[in-house]
Design an enzyme around this catalytic site. Structure first.
Site, mmCIF file in Angstrom:
data_model
loop_
_atom_site.group_PDB
_atom_site.id
_atom_site.type_symbol
_atom_site.label_atom_id
_atom_site.label_comp_id
_atom_site.label_asym_id
_atom_site.label_seq_id
_atom_site.Cartn_x
_atom_site.Cartn_y
_atom_site.Cartn_z
ATOM 1 N N LYS A 11 -6.504 4.563 -6.305
ATOM 2 C CA LYS A 11 -5.794 5.129 -5.158
ATOM 3 C C LYS A 11 -4.981 6.362 -5.592
ATOM 4 O O LYS A 11 -4.754 6.578 -6.793
ATOM 5 C CB LYS A 11 -4.884 4.047 -4.562
ATOM 6 C CG LYS A 11 -5.640 2.854 -3.949
ATOM 7 C CD LYS A 11 -4.651 1.796 -3.448
ATOM 8 C CE LYS A 11 -5.329 0.677 -2.677
ATOM 9 N NZ LYS A 11 -4.337 -0.318 -2.177
ATOM 10 N N TYR A 51 -9.550 0.130 6.194
ATOM 11 C CA TYR A 51 -8.482 -0.863 6.375
ATOM 12 C C TYR A 51 -8.465 -1.453 7.787
ATOM 13 O O TYR A 51 -7.421 -1.923 8.223
ATOM 14 C CB TYR A 51 -7.138 -0.235 6.042
ATOM 15 C CG TYR A 51 -6.880 -0.126 4.537
ATOM 16 C CD1 TYR A 51 -7.076 -1.220 3.698
ATOM 17 C CD2 TYR A 51 -6.417 1.056 3.973
ATOM 18 C CE1 TYR A 51 -6.846 -1.137 2.333
ATOM 19 C CE2 TYR A 51 -6.176 1.137 2.593
ATOM 20 C CZ TYR A 51 -6.394 0.033 1.787
ATOM 21 O OH TYR A 51 -6.143 0.107 0.438
ATOM 22 N N PHE A 59 2.559 -2.020 8.999
ATOM 23 C CA PHE A 59 2.475 -0.974 7.970
ATOM 24 C C PHE A 59 1.158 -0.202 8.012
ATOM 25 O O PHE A 59 0.888 0.618 7.136
ATOM 26 C CB PHE A 59 2.676 -1.584 6.571
ATOM 27 C CG PHE A 59 1.731 -2.721 6.229
ATOM 28 C CD1 PHE A 59 0.444 -2.466 5.767
ATOM 29 C CD2 PHE A 59 2.136 -4.041 6.379
ATOM 30 C CE1 PHE A 59 -0.421 -3.507 5.461
ATOM 31 C CE2 PHE A 59 1.268 -5.099 6.066
ATOM 32 C CZ PHE A 59 -0.016 -4.822 5.609
ATOM 33 N N ARG A 94 -10.892 -8.735 -9.583
ATOM 34 C CA ARG A 94 -9.626 -8.927 -8.847
ATOM 35 C C ARG A 94 -8.550 -9.516 -9.753
ATOM 36 O O ARG A 94 -7.366 -9.250 -9.582
ATOM 37 C CB ARG A 94 -9.843 -9.784 -7.595
ATOM 38 C CG ARG A 94 -10.288 -8.923 -6.412
ATOM 39 C CD ARG A 94 -10.237 -9.648 -5.106
ATOM 40 N NE ARG A 94 -8.919 -9.780 -4.506
ATOM 41 C CZ ARG A 94 -8.372 -8.911 -3.669
ATOM 42 N NH1 ARG A 94 -8.998 -7.792 -3.345
ATOM 43 N NH2 ARG A 94 -7.188 -9.136 -3.138
ATOM 44 N N THR A 100 -2.005 -8.568 -4.605
ATOM 45 C CA THR A 100 -1.762 -7.445 -3.685
ATOM 46 C C THR A 100 -0.347 -6.880 -3.835
ATOM 47 O O THR A 100 -0.157 -5.667 -3.915
ATOM 48 C CB THR A 100 -1.984 -7.915 -2.233
ATOM 49 O OG1 THR A 100 -3.285 -8.499 -2.142
ATOM 50 C CG2 THR A 100 -1.867 -6.772 -1.250
ATOM 51 N N ARG A 111 -2.109 -3.886 -11.239
ATOM 52 C CA ARG A 111 -1.069 -3.731 -10.212
ATOM 53 C C ARG A 111 0.301 -4.158 -10.724
ATOM 54 O O ARG A 111 1.327 -3.553 -10.375
ATOM 55 C CB ARG A 111 -1.469 -4.530 -8.969
ATOM 56 C CG ARG A 111 -2.640 -3.884 -8.215
ATOM 57 C CD ARG A 111 -3.226 -4.848 -7.206
ATOM 58 N NE ARG A 111 -4.076 -4.180 -6.227
ATOM 59 C CZ ARG A 111 -4.668 -4.827 -5.217
ATOM 60 N NH1 ARG A 111 -4.522 -6.129 -5.087
ATOM 61 N NH2 ARG A 111 -5.420 -4.149 -4.363
ATOM 62 N N ASN A 125 -0.221 -0.004 -4.924
ATOM 63 C CA ASN A 125 -0.715 -0.914 -5.971
ATOM 64 C C ASN A 125 -1.916 -0.347 -6.739
ATOM 65 O O ASN A 125 -2.710 -1.078 -7.293
ATOM 66 C CB ASN A 125 -0.995 -2.297 -5.384
ATOM 67 C CG ASN A 125 -1.918 -2.238 -4.191
ATOM 68 O OD1 ASN A 125 -2.509 -1.199 -3.928
ATOM 69 N ND2 ASN A 125 -2.059 -3.339 -3.484
ATOM 70 N N HIS A 128 -7.826 -0.318 -5.324
ATOM 71 C CA HIS A 128 -8.442 -1.191 -4.329
ATOM 72 C C HIS A 128 -9.575 -1.942 -5.016
ATOM 73 O O HIS A 128 -10.271 -1.384 -5.874
ATOM 74 C CB HIS A 128 -9.011 -0.392 -3.157
ATOM 75 C CG HIS A 128 -9.889 -1.240 -2.274
ATOM 76 N ND1 HIS A 128 -9.360 -2.102 -1.345
ATOM 77 C CD2 HIS A 128 -11.232 -1.424 -2.246
ATOM 78 C CE1 HIS A 128 -10.355 -2.771 -0.774
ATOM 79 N NE2 HIS A 128 -11.499 -2.370 -1.293
ATOM 80 N N GLU A 139 -17.936 -2.283 2.422
ATOM 81 C CA GLU A 139 -17.198 -1.166 1.829
ATOM 82 C C GLU A 139 -18.115 -0.227 1.033
ATOM 83 O O GLU A 139 -17.968 0.987 1.112
ATOM 84 C CB GLU A 139 -16.102 -1.712 0.913
ATOM 85 C CG GLU A 139 -14.993 -2.413 1.689
ATOM 86 C CD GLU A 139 -13.935 -3.037 0.797
ATOM 87 O OE1 GLU A 139 -12.925 -3.485 1.341
ATOM 88 O OE2 GLU A 139 -14.113 -3.085 -0.442
HETATM 89 P P1 IDP Z 1 -5.919 -6.273 -1.301
HETATM 90 O O1 IDP Z 1 -5.845 -4.775 -1.522
HETATM 91 O O2 IDP Z 1 -5.296 -7.044 -2.441
HETATM 92 O O3 IDP Z 1 -7.303 -6.767 -0.962
HETATM 93 P P2 IDP Z 1 -5.231 -6.424 1.525
HETATM 94 O O4 IDP Z 1 -4.545 -7.566 2.210
HETATM 95 O O5 IDP Z 1 -6.664 -6.184 1.821
HETATM 96 O O6 IDP Z 1 -4.977 -6.600 -0.050
HETATM 97 O O7 IDP Z 1 -4.368 -5.131 1.872
HETATM 98 C C1 IDP Z 1 -4.863 -3.838 1.639
HETATM 99 C C2 IDP Z 1 -3.737 -2.953 1.135
HETATM 100 O O8 IDP Z 1 -2.694 -2.864 2.116
HETATM 101 C C3 IDP Z 1 -3.029 -3.483 -0.110
HETATM 102 O O9 IDP Z 1 -3.729 -3.194 -1.303
HETATM 103 C C4 IDP Z 1 -1.688 -2.797 -0.018
HETATM 104 O O10 IDP Z 1 -1.779 -1.433 -0.465
HETATM 105 C C5 IDP Z 1 -1.419 -2.811 1.482
HETATM 106 N N1 IDP Z 1 -0.658 -3.986 1.904
HETATM 107 C C6 IDP Z 1 -1.130 -5.253 2.071
HETATM 108 N N2 IDP Z 1 -0.189 -6.093 2.483
HETATM 109 C C7 IDP Z 1 0.938 -5.359 2.597
HETATM 110 C C8 IDP Z 1 2.289 -5.677 3.009
HETATM 111 O O11 IDP Z 1 2.638 -6.827 3.360
HETATM 112 N N3 IDP Z 1 3.179 -4.637 3.015
HETATM 113 C C9 IDP Z 1 2.824 -3.371 2.649
HETATM 114 N N4 IDP Z 1 1.589 -3.023 2.260
HETATM 115 C C10 IDP Z 1 0.643 -4.010 2.234
HETATM 116 MG MG MG Z 2 -8.426 -6.366 0.688
#
Ligand code: IDP
Ligand code: MG
Length: 172
Positions: A11, A51, A59, A94, A100, A111, A125, A128, A139
């Site tokens: 990212k 997303y 957010f 992962r 996350t 991360r 983080n 992805h 994806e």
């Molecule tokens: P992942 O990236 O671990 O698969 P996802 O739930 O798919 O997690 O969320 C995608 C991205 O959205 C995360 O990598 C993070 O950058 C952001 N994100 C997810 N949950 C939150 C949150 O509760 N607050 C702020 N940003 C979040």
């Molecule tokens: Mg995800």
């Protein structure tokens, strides 16, 4: 165990912090092969499609701007996209990527080591990582064209595209 493919993105925060080498080194511990790789300037549409499962979250707007690197600007407003392939690739990658929420992630994961939560509450983080085979397929097909992947991983079809505008290298 099955051979799987997945999408990994470095990212814009990872690019800005010059973490590309560190991230690829950590990922290489899993002994997977890279079958597609490119730099992408992410448009709003691609960001929203990537997303879409989070579109109702408070957010979401900030997240779409974050993956486009809007807050960083030139030359950091891009991502590096990779397709990795290997045995049990998704869960293994992962694990290396980490949870996350960077504050909850294992401190030696990518991360955990490099992520942060911004004052606006966005989880920066760094990477992805697709989370299951169906998401990985969606994806990979969203980010890559069939010819950009060195292996045939999904069925393709040939079409004749008429009047398709294309930019090619200028002849000297
Ligand atoms: P992942 O990236 O671990 O698969 P996802 O739930 O798919 O997690 O969320 C995608 C991205 O959205 C995360 O990598 C993070 O950058 C952001 N994100 C997810 N949950 C939150 C949150 O509760 N607050 C702020 N940003 C979040
Ligand atoms: Mg995800």
């Amino acid at each position: 165990m099955a051979v799987e493919q997945l999408l990994i993105l470095i990212k814009p925060d990872g690019i800005k912090k010059s973490l590309t080498g560190n991230i690829l080194t950590k990922l290489s511990e899993a002994r997977m092969v890279i079958i597609g790789a490119k730099a992408v300037k992410v448009g709003k549409e691609l960001a929203e499609q990537h997303y879409y499962h989070l579109k109702d979250k408070p957010f979401f707007g900030e997240l779409v701007e974050y993956i486009q690197g809007k807050i960083y600007g030139e030359p950091w407003d891009r991502v590096l996209a990779f397709v990795y392939q290997g045995e049990d690739a998704i869960s293994r990658m992962r694990k290396i990527a980490g949870a996350t929420n960077p504050e909850e992630a294992d401190p030696v994961s990518i991360r955990g080591a490099y992520g942060r939560i911004t004052t606006k509450g966005v989880y920066e983080n760094v990477v992805h990582c697709s989370s299951d085979p169906a998401e990985a397929e969606r994806e990979i097909k969203l980010w890559f064209k069939p010819e950009e992947i060195v292996k045939n991983i999904y069925d393709t079809q040939k079409i004749i595209a008429e009047k398709e505008e294309k930019i090619i290298w200028k002849q000297k």
